[in-house]
Design an enzyme around this catalytic site. Structure first.
Site, mmCIF file in Angstrom:
data_model
loop_
_atom_site.group_PDB
_atom_site.id
_atom_site.type_symbol
_atom_site.label_atom_id
_atom_site.label_comp_id
_atom_site.label_asym_id
_atom_site.label_seq_id
_atom_site.Cartn_x
_atom_site.Cartn_y
_atom_site.Cartn_z
ATOM 1 C CE1 TYR A 160 36.407 115.109 -4.520
ATOM 2 C CE2 TYR A 160 37.276 115.171 -2.293
ATOM 3 C CZ TYR A 160 36.651 115.797 -3.355
ATOM 4 O OH TYR A 160 36.279 117.117 -3.243
ATOM 5 C CG ASP A 255 44.882 112.336 -1.265
ATOM 6 O OD1 ASP A 255 44.952 112.700 -0.076
ATOM 7 O OD2 ASP A 255 43.972 112.688 -2.030
ATOM 8 C CE LYS A 283 39.385 114.702 4.674
ATOM 9 N NZ LYS A 283 38.126 115.405 4.549
HETATM 10 N N1 HOZ Z 1 36.752 115.096 1.648
HETATM 11 C C1 HOZ Z 1 35.613 114.750 2.441
HETATM 12 C C2 HOZ Z 1 35.383 113.311 2.478
HETATM 13 N N2 HOZ Z 1 35.315 112.704 1.227
HETATM 14 C C3 HOZ Z 1 34.396 115.426 2.023
HETATM 15 C C4 HOZ Z 1 34.420 116.813 2.434
HETATM 16 C C5 HOZ Z 1 33.552 117.594 1.547
HETATM 17 O O1 HOZ Z 1 33.598 117.352 0.322
HETATM 18 O O2 HOZ Z 1 32.828 118.423 2.081
#
Ligand code: HOZ
Length: 445
Positions: A160, A255, A283
């Site tokens: 992702y 990433d 993050k």
């Molecule tokens: N990127 C975060 C963990 N996969 C999720 C955050 C979100 O989509 O709220």
């Protein structure tokens, strides 16, 4: 166990009545937001039931609006490596707040953060600050396309990379959780330029580059995947990705939105010993405030406007409050590297999960890297999306609620990794392991 001064007594949350205020808050939110939330990952769609609404956090503890307390194993999905409201981060934000909340003009504080990033991650020679991980990836892909003059990118199923169009194809995280790995609204034309392969399959990568290598701008990947649950790469796969991009004039984009400053100061690349051309961060780099970054080879980064011609901009890029939080976090991580401690606690957690699953006779594959971990409810091995998606999701849901009822807040999806912080003590981890054992035994009773 940690005992934060504002920790409240833990009422039994076993019954939904223990979360009545959350229930009411969710009913209100449902009328206001699509699905009642501002990001689908937090909607509890994969585990059933209603999301819990929070009002406070300190160290490893979360307090919901009904007064229930939970040991936090998502850490805002990764940023909170120092725990919630770390004094150094809070002070930095408070100090920055006294000067300004936004200028839309350069500050020296941005350069300080950039220097910390460049010192920490040797592959980054120049960096651009943005406001989220999604924006970092979207911009890095545009840069790779503009730099190479090629359109196609390669990504891996279950990875992702935020929600920009070209990576919302076979996507992990909430896209996989909620059954829209290929989102409506992403045009066929855009999706055509995204080539999807299975993670950890070096032969497929080799075959693809043999036939189409000269049309590929970049490989983009999570060097340790957190978004289909935790999946660790083989060195053979990583070496193939590096070598093929070099041979065919493509760029390798790591990433590291989840893994940056999490697995080491230099992120996953520091642990794996592979140097990408570009890296995206989010993050932790924002210390819990909205900030992302992308950076890498100077000759590539110099193609970004206004040094070069590739457009990318943002009113709140390098926002003073986010920059202050990120700077304080990286300074703390540099001065007091927590990675040995996190590894030690991670090993205790991993071994405890494994023996609890064994005792309860639950089929489980436990994957961990440092302070990121996943229990997949299946025999395993899990090395990519084809295997990750064989997990027993209804078991995960029972596991999640069993832990919530015992005051431990795990990711609300099989396809998300758990994170813990430097403030989770060994006693905290043992208390979680006791709850995991009880839950797994109850699930199989
Ligand atoms: N990127 C975060 C963990 N996969 C999720 C955050 C979100 O989509 O709220």
């Amino acid at each position: 166990m940690t005992t934060p001064s504002d920790r409240l007594p833990h009422p039994s949350a076993k019954h939904a009545s223990g979360r009545l205020r959350s229930h009411n808050a969710f009913q209100r939110a449902l009328a206001l937001f699509p699905g009642g939330v501002n990001s689908p990952a937090r909607a509890f769609g994969a585990v059933g039931g209603e999301p819990i609404f929070f009002s406070k956090a300190l160290g490893p503890w979360l307090t919901d609006i009904d007064g229930n307390q939970y040991l936090d194993y998502i850490g805002s999905w990764g940023p909170m490596i120092l725990g919630h409201r770390h004094p150094r981060v809070v002070d930095a934000i408070a100090t920055a707040l006294l000067s300004a909340t936004s200028y839309g003009a350069p500050t020296e504080a941005e350069s300080k953060l950039a220097e910390l990033i460049i010192q920490s991650v040797p592959s980054i020679e120049k960096v651009r600050l943005v406001s989220s991980g999604t924006e970092a990836i979207m911009s890095a892909i545009r840069l790779a396309r503009g730099f190479t003059g090629r359109d196609r990118i390669v990504k891996f199923a279950g990875n992702y990379h935020g929600h920009s169009d070209s990576v919302l194809v076979a996507a992990g995280s909430s896209a996989a959780t909620l059954g829209v790995p290929d989102s409506p609204g992403v045009t066929a034309g855009t999706a055509r330029d995204t080539l999807v392969l299975e993670y950890n399959d070096p032969q497929a990568l080799e075959d693809l580059f043999q036939s189409q290598g000269n049309s590929i701008a970049a490989i983009v990947l999570e060097p340790v995947v957190g978004n289909m649950g935790l999946v660790v790469p083989t060195m053979e796969f990583m070496a193939a990705a590096r070598q093929l991009t070099l041979t065919h004039g493509s760029l390798l984009i790591f990433d590291e939105v989840m893994t940056g400053f999490r697995l080491s100061l230099a992120g996953a690349q520091g642990v794996l010993g592979i140097k990408p051309d570009l890296t995206t961060l989010g993050k932790i780099v924002g210390g819990g405030l909205p900030l992302g970054a992308y950076g890498g080879r100077r000759d590539v980064m110099n193609h970004i406007l206004p040094a070069g011609k590739i457009f990318q901009a943002g009113t709140l890029s390098g926002n003073p409050l986010a920059t202050a939080a990120g700077t304080a976090t990286l300074e703390e991580l540099q001065e007091h590297p927590p990675y040995e401690l996190l590894e030690r606690h991670g090993a205790i957690l991993e071994n405890g999960f494994r023996s609890a699953a064994h005792e309860a006779r639950v089929a489980a594959w436990i994957a961990r890297k440092g302070s990121m971990m996943t229990i997949f409810f299946q025999e395993g091995p899990v090395n990519g999306w084809k295997t990750a998606c064989k997990s027993d999701l209804s078991r995960y849901s029972k596991f999640f609620w069993g832990l919530i009822d015992r005051g431990h807040y795990m990711p609300c999806s099989q396809y998300e990794a758990l994170f813990f912080s430097v403030t989770h003590t060994e006693a905290d981890i043992h208390s979680t392991l006791a709850a995991v054992r009880e839950t797994l035994l109850e699930m199989t009773a």
